[in-house]
Scaffold this motif. Structure first.
Motif, PDB file in Angstrom:
ATOM      1  N   TRP A  51     -11.309  22.025 -19.882  1.00  0.00           N
ATOM      2  CA  TRP A  51     -12.597  21.550 -20.374  1.00  0.00           C
ATOM      3  C   TRP A  51     -12.972  20.275 -19.622  1.00  0.00           C
ATOM      4  CZ3 TRP A  51     -15.595  22.922 -24.911  1.00  0.00           C
ATOM      5  CH2 TRP A  51     -15.104  24.031 -25.627  1.00  0.00           C
ATOM      6  N   ASN A  52     -14.232  20.172 -19.209  1.00  0.00           N
ATOM      7  CA  ASN A  52     -14.786  18.899 -18.750  1.00  0.00           C
ATOM      8  C   ASN A  52     -15.834  18.504 -19.778  1.00  0.00           C
ATOM      9  OD1 ASN A  52     -16.134  16.748 -17.460  1.00  0.00           O
ATOM     10  ND2 ASN A  52     -15.610  17.567 -15.436  1.00  0.00           N
ATOM     11  N   SER A  53     -15.536  17.461 -20.534  1.00  0.00           N
ATOM     12  CA  SER A  53     -16.366  17.095 -21.678  1.00  0.00           C
ATOM     13  C   SER A  53     -17.473  16.107 -21.336  1.00  0.00           C
ATOM     14  CB  SER A  53     -15.485  16.518 -22.799  1.00  0.00           C
ATOM     15  OG  SER A  53     -14.557  17.482 -23.240  1.00  0.00           O
ATOM     16  N   HIS A  54     -17.750  15.947 -20.043  1.00  0.00           N
ATOM     17  CA  HIS A  54     -18.890  15.106 -19.643  1.00  0.00           C
ATOM     18  C   HIS A  54     -19.377  15.551 -18.277  1.00  0.00           C
ATOM     19  CE1 HIS A  54     -20.824  10.835 -19.690  1.00  0.00           C
ATOM     20  NE2 HIS A  54     -21.598  11.717 -19.065  1.00  0.00           N
ATOM     21  N   VAL A  55     -20.356  16.459 -18.288  1.00  0.00           N
ATOM     22  CA  VAL A  55     -20.970  16.918 -17.041  1.00  0.00           C
ATOM     23  C   VAL A  55     -22.485  16.858 -17.197  1.00  0.00           C
ATOM     24  CG1 VAL A  55     -19.016  18.504 -16.700  1.00  0.00           C
ATOM     25  CG2 VAL A  55     -21.193  19.399 -17.571  1.00  0.00           C
ATOM     26  N   HIS A  56     -23.168  17.010 -16.062  1.00  0.00           N
ATOM     27  CA  HIS A  56     -24.630  17.108 -16.042  1.00  0.00           C
ATOM     28  C   HIS A  56     -25.021  18.158 -15.012  1.00  0.00           C
ATOM     29  CE1 HIS A  56     -25.204  13.409 -18.418  1.00  0.00           C
ATOM     30  NE2 HIS A  56     -24.211  12.907 -17.709  1.00  0.00           N
ATOM     31  N   LEU A 111      -7.583  17.974 -21.406  1.00  0.00           N
ATOM     32  CA  LEU A 111      -8.268  19.047 -20.691  1.00  0.00           C
ATOM     33  C   LEU A 111      -8.326  20.351 -21.484  1.00  0.00           C
ATOM     34  CD1 LEU A 111      -6.560  18.492 -17.227  1.00  0.00           C
ATOM     35  CD2 LEU A 111      -9.041  18.475 -17.558  1.00  0.00           C
ATOM     36  N   THR A 112      -7.504  20.481 -22.507  1.00  0.00           N
ATOM     37  CA  THR A 112      -7.361  21.784 -23.160  1.00  0.00           C
ATOM     38  C   THR A 112      -7.453  21.697 -24.682  1.00  0.00           C
ATOM     39  OG1 THR A 112      -4.927  21.546 -23.046  1.00  0.00           O
ATOM     40  CG2 THR A 112      -6.006  22.774 -21.256  1.00  0.00           C
ATOM     41  N   THR A 113      -6.370  21.349 -25.339  1.00  0.00           N
ATOM     42  CA  THR A 113      -6.323  21.445 -26.799  1.00  0.00           C
ATOM     43  C   THR A 113      -7.218  20.445 -27.507  1.00  0.00           C
ATOM     44  OG1 THR A 113      -4.290  20.128 -26.720  1.00  0.00           O
ATOM     45  CG2 THR A 113      -4.045  22.517 -26.920  1.00  0.00           C
ATOM     46  N   GLU A 114      -7.306  19.222 -26.989  1.00  0.00           N
ATOM     47  CA  GLU A 114      -8.122  18.206 -27.676  1.00  0.00           C
ATOM     48  C   GLU A 114      -9.603  18.577 -27.700  1.00  0.00           C
ATOM     49  OE1 GLU A 114      -7.244  15.980 -29.618  1.00  0.00           O
ATOM     50  OE2 GLU A 114      -5.313  15.159 -29.043  1.00  0.00           O
ATOM     51  N   PRO A 115     -10.231  18.907 -26.565  1.00  0.00           N
ATOM     52  CA  PRO A 115     -11.649  19.291 -26.649  1.00  0.00           C
ATOM     53  C   PRO A 115     -11.875  20.590 -27.398  1.00  0.00           C
ATOM     54  CG  PRO A 115     -10.814  19.586 -24.415  1.00  0.00           C
ATOM     55  CD  PRO A 115      -9.771  18.830 -25.170  1.00  0.00           C
ATOM     56  N   ALA A 116     -10.979  21.565 -27.229  1.00  0.00           N
ATOM     57  CA  ALA A 116     -11.144  22.826 -27.954  1.00  0.00           C
ATOM     58  C   ALA A 116     -11.162  22.583 -29.457  1.00  0.00           C
ATOM     59  CB  ALA A 116     -10.035  23.800 -27.577  1.00  0.00           C
ATOM     60  N   ARG A 117     -10.267  21.721 -29.923  1.00  0.00           N
ATOM     61  CA  ARG A 117     -10.218  21.403 -31.355  1.00  0.00           C
ATOM     62  C   ARG A 117     -11.446  20.594 -31.775  1.00  0.00           C
ATOM     63  NH1 ARG A 117      -5.937  18.494 -31.097  1.00  0.00           N
ATOM     64  NH2 ARG A 117      -4.514  20.266 -31.239  1.00  0.00           N
ATOM     65  N   ARG A 118     -11.803  19.607 -30.996  1.00  0.00           N
ATOM     66  CA  ARG A 118     -12.909  18.720 -31.355  1.00  0.00           C
ATOM     67  C   ARG A 118     -14.233  19.475 -31.451  1.00  0.00           C
ATOM     68  NH1 ARG A 118     -14.232  13.456 -33.201  1.00  0.00           N
ATOM     69  NH2 ARG A 118     -11.978  13.243 -32.902  1.00  0.00           N
ATOM     70  N   PHE A 119     -14.420  20.457 -30.567  1.00  0.00           N
ATOM     71  CA  PHE A 119     -15.709  21.150 -30.502  1.00  0.00           C
ATOM     72  C   PHE A 119     -15.706  22.509 -31.189  1.00  0.00           C
ATOM     73  CE2 PHE A 119     -15.800  18.534 -26.444  1.00  0.00           C
ATOM     74  CZ  PHE A 119     -16.443  17.464 -27.074  1.00  0.00           C
ATOM     75  N   GLY A 120     -14.673  22.769 -32.015  1.00  0.00           N
ATOM     76  CA  GLY A 120     -14.671  23.968 -32.833  1.00  0.00           C
ATOM     77  C   GLY A 120     -14.247  25.235 -32.136  1.00  0.00           C
ATOM     78  N   HIS A 121     -13.539  25.117 -31.003  1.00  0.00           N
ATOM     79  CA  HIS A 121     -13.110  26.295 -30.260  1.00  0.00           C
ATOM     80  C   HIS A 121     -11.583  26.441 -30.244  1.00  0.00           C
ATOM     81  CE1 HIS A 121     -16.980  27.550 -28.329  1.00  0.00           C
ATOM     82  NE2 HIS A 121     -17.303  26.342 -28.738  1.00  0.00           N
ATOM     83  N   ARG A 145      -9.873  29.876 -30.091  1.00  0.00           N
ATOM     84  CA  ARG A 145     -10.085  30.789 -28.969  1.00  0.00           C
ATOM     85  C   ARG A 145      -9.815  30.152 -27.616  1.00  0.00           C
ATOM     86  NH1 ARG A 145     -16.530  31.778 -28.399  1.00  0.00           N
ATOM     87  NH2 ARG A 145     -15.737  32.954 -26.607  1.00  0.00           N
ATOM     88  N   SER A 146      -9.581  28.839 -27.554  1.00  0.00           N
ATOM     89  CA  SER A 146      -9.492  28.149 -26.266  1.00  0.00           C
ATOM     90  C   SER A 146      -8.440  27.058 -26.325  1.00  0.00           C
ATOM     91  CB  SER A 146     -10.861  27.540 -25.912  1.00  0.00           C
ATOM     92  OG  SER A 146     -10.793  26.759 -24.743  1.00  0.00           O
ATOM     93  N   GLY A 147      -7.833  26.788 -25.155  1.00  0.00           N
ATOM     94  CA  GLY A 147      -6.936  25.643 -25.034  1.00  0.00           C
ATOM     95  C   GLY A 147      -5.466  25.972 -24.925  1.00  0.00           C
ATOM     96  N   ARG A 148      -5.094  27.221 -25.235  1.00  0.00           N
ATOM     97  CA  ARG A 148      -3.684  27.606 -25.172  1.00  0.00           C
ATOM     98  C   ARG A 148      -3.557  29.016 -24.593  1.00  0.00           C
ATOM     99  NH1 ARG A 148      -1.765  28.026 -30.696  1.00  0.00           N
ATOM    100  NH2 ARG A 148      -3.953  28.317 -31.244  1.00  0.00           N
ATOM    101  N   ILE A 149      -2.379  29.320 -24.078  1.00  0.00           N
ATOM    102  CA  ILE A 149      -2.097  30.660 -23.554  1.00  0.00           C
ATOM    103  C   ILE A 149      -1.247  31.388 -24.585  1.00  0.00           C
ATOM    104  CG2 ILE A 149      -1.140  32.005 -21.644  1.00  0.00           C
ATOM    105  CD1 ILE A 149      -1.520  29.639 -19.826  1.00  0.00           C
ATOM    106  N   VAL A 150      -1.919  32.000 -25.534  1.00  0.00           N
ATOM    107  CA  VAL A 150      -1.251  32.779 -26.577  1.00  0.00           C
ATOM    108  C   VAL A 150      -2.098  34.012 -26.852  1.00  0.00           C
ATOM    109  CG1 VAL A 150      -0.123  30.772 -27.640  1.00  0.00           C
ATOM    110  CG2 VAL A 150      -2.383  31.494 -28.434  1.00  0.00           C
TER     111      VAL A 150
END
Length: 425
Positions: A85-90, A361-371, A374-379
């Protein structure tokens, strides 16, 4: 290696160019060293099976059945991690500001160069031309363009008389309406409209850099609070561009969820600031490289830049030590340099090891943004958002930028060229 990984991928991508076709396929990534999450121990000689855009099985070779119809990828022992995840783009650079009618190949090239080439399979756009990011998202979701999952705040909110000096020309060039809000009622009405039209959150320029003798214009706390309350009513996050310590204070008053930058312009944080941010459940996107890029544009002496960055790193360190969640973000799309390796280096210099940076890059943004489901781990059950690294980040954190292959939702997004070949953007 049984076959060169680029040979395999070249055949696969040539055979599968449209999103719908790729998502209907079965893949088997073999001989991978899988790091399933930032906390997980590496799993060597592993197999990951993907079907219809989802991960269906993960395990050691011999323990996972590879379907007969699977397209096989030989990872050759390289490290496989979840998509970034990139949590700051334009989407403000030329080629990405008029996306409705742009040729798909042109858009895909720009998006790959800016984002997917570096492993970003999900991004949060923190402000641009009204509707632009949503139009790009629609083309990606329709399968017309390959690219990342896009969340967007749509147009940002500037304070009265507070349009930043560095976006005025872009807004004028594209005929964009003013994004300034002067009253709580006006802020509330526009926030409601943007959220109803598909925005995934809101962005407040609580401290707007306007240049000249004014320097920074701050947003009125009641205006900021009006946007936050409107977004929170629909369970969507609010980001703040604070610029200063005063900006952070307004963000705290308003109940903002994420600081889009730290504030080295004001020097070290006051005692207890990091603890207050954590108590307010606020996340931080450090975006340290941005400051370096901006200061170099102004020909600031290197020694001054280093001192400035050291303050930003100290703020990041204090925030983490207080237990705050860090989200990776680079402000790319405003800045031109898309290579994230310098941001990784600066975060490491602030005391973050490779696992902490991988979490950002993975688990923190996925959790913060409600994903997080479905996202952030390989399971099994997760979206097949995967990044293959050429080197092990446990040996060198900069290996996180050594991306050789990217999959998003079961679709190959990027493959690095063979050594010695001309680089693919």
């Amino acid at each position: 290696m049984r076959h060169g990984w680029a040979w395999w991928l070249g055949c696969l991508v040539a055979a599968c160019t449209m999103a719908g076709a790729v998502r209907a396929q079965t893949w088997a990534i073999e001989r991978a060293t899988v790091v399933a999450s930032p906390e997980a121990a590496p799993l060597a000689d592993a197999v990951v099976v993907v079907r219809d855009g989802r991960i269906v099985s993960v395990g050691r070779a011999g323990e996972v059945r590879v379907p007969a119809d699977a397209r096989r990828i030989d990872a050759d022992g390289r490290v496989l991690v979840a998509g970034f995840w990139n949590s700051h783009v334009h989407f403000l650079l030329p080629g990405l500001t008029e996306v409705a009618d742009a040729p798909a190949a042109t858009l895909e090239l720009e998006v790959r160069s800016l984002l997917t080439r570096w492993g970003f399979t999900s991004v949060f756009d923190l402000g641009g031309l009204p509707g632009n990011a949503r139009r790009l998202r629609a083309r990606i979701e329709a399968g017309d363009v390959r690219g990342p999952r896009i969340l967007t705040v749509d147009a940002p909110f500037y304070p009265a008389d507070g349009t930043p000096h560095y976006v005025r020309d872009v807004m004028k060039q594209h005929g964009a309406p003013s994004a300034e809000v002067a009253t709580p009622d006006a802020a509330r009405a526009r926030a409601r409209t943007q959220l109803e039209e598909g925005a995934d959150g809101a962005k407040l320029f609580i401290g707007a850099l306007v240049g000249g003798p004014q320097g920074v214009v701050h947003m009125a706390p009641d205006v900021a609070r009006a946007v936050v309350d409107t977004a929170h009513a629909t369970h969507r996050p609010v980001f703040a561009h604070p610029s200063t310590t005063q900006g952070i204070e307004i963000a705290l008053q308003a109940g903002v969820d994420v600081l889009a930058h730290s504030t080295p312009i004001d020097g070290p944080w006051p005692d207890g600031m990091a603890q207050r941010l954590v108590a307010a459940d606020m996340a931080l996107v450090p975006s340290l490289k941005l400051f370096e890029v901006e200061l170099r544009k102004e020909s600031v002496p290197p020694a001054v830049i280093e001192r400035f960055l050291a303050v930003g790193q100290a703020q990041l360190r204090a925030f983490r030590e207080a237990g705050g969640p860090v989200l990776f973000g680079t402000d790319v799309g405003y800045i031109h340099d898309s290579d994230p390796h310098r941001e990784y280096a600066l975060m490491a210099g602030a005391g973050m090891d490779w696992r902490a940076i991988l979490a950002s890059l993975t688990t923190e943004p996925a959790r913060r943004f409600g994903h997080g489901a479905r996202s952030g781990r390989i399971v099994p059950g997760m979206d097949a958002d995967l990044v293959l690294l050429g080197r092990d980040p446990a040996d060198d954190v900069l290996a996180l930028s050594d991306v050789v292959w990217v999959m998003r939702g079961g679709q190959v997004q990027y493959e690095a060229p063979e050594p010695g070949a001309s680089a693919q953007r």
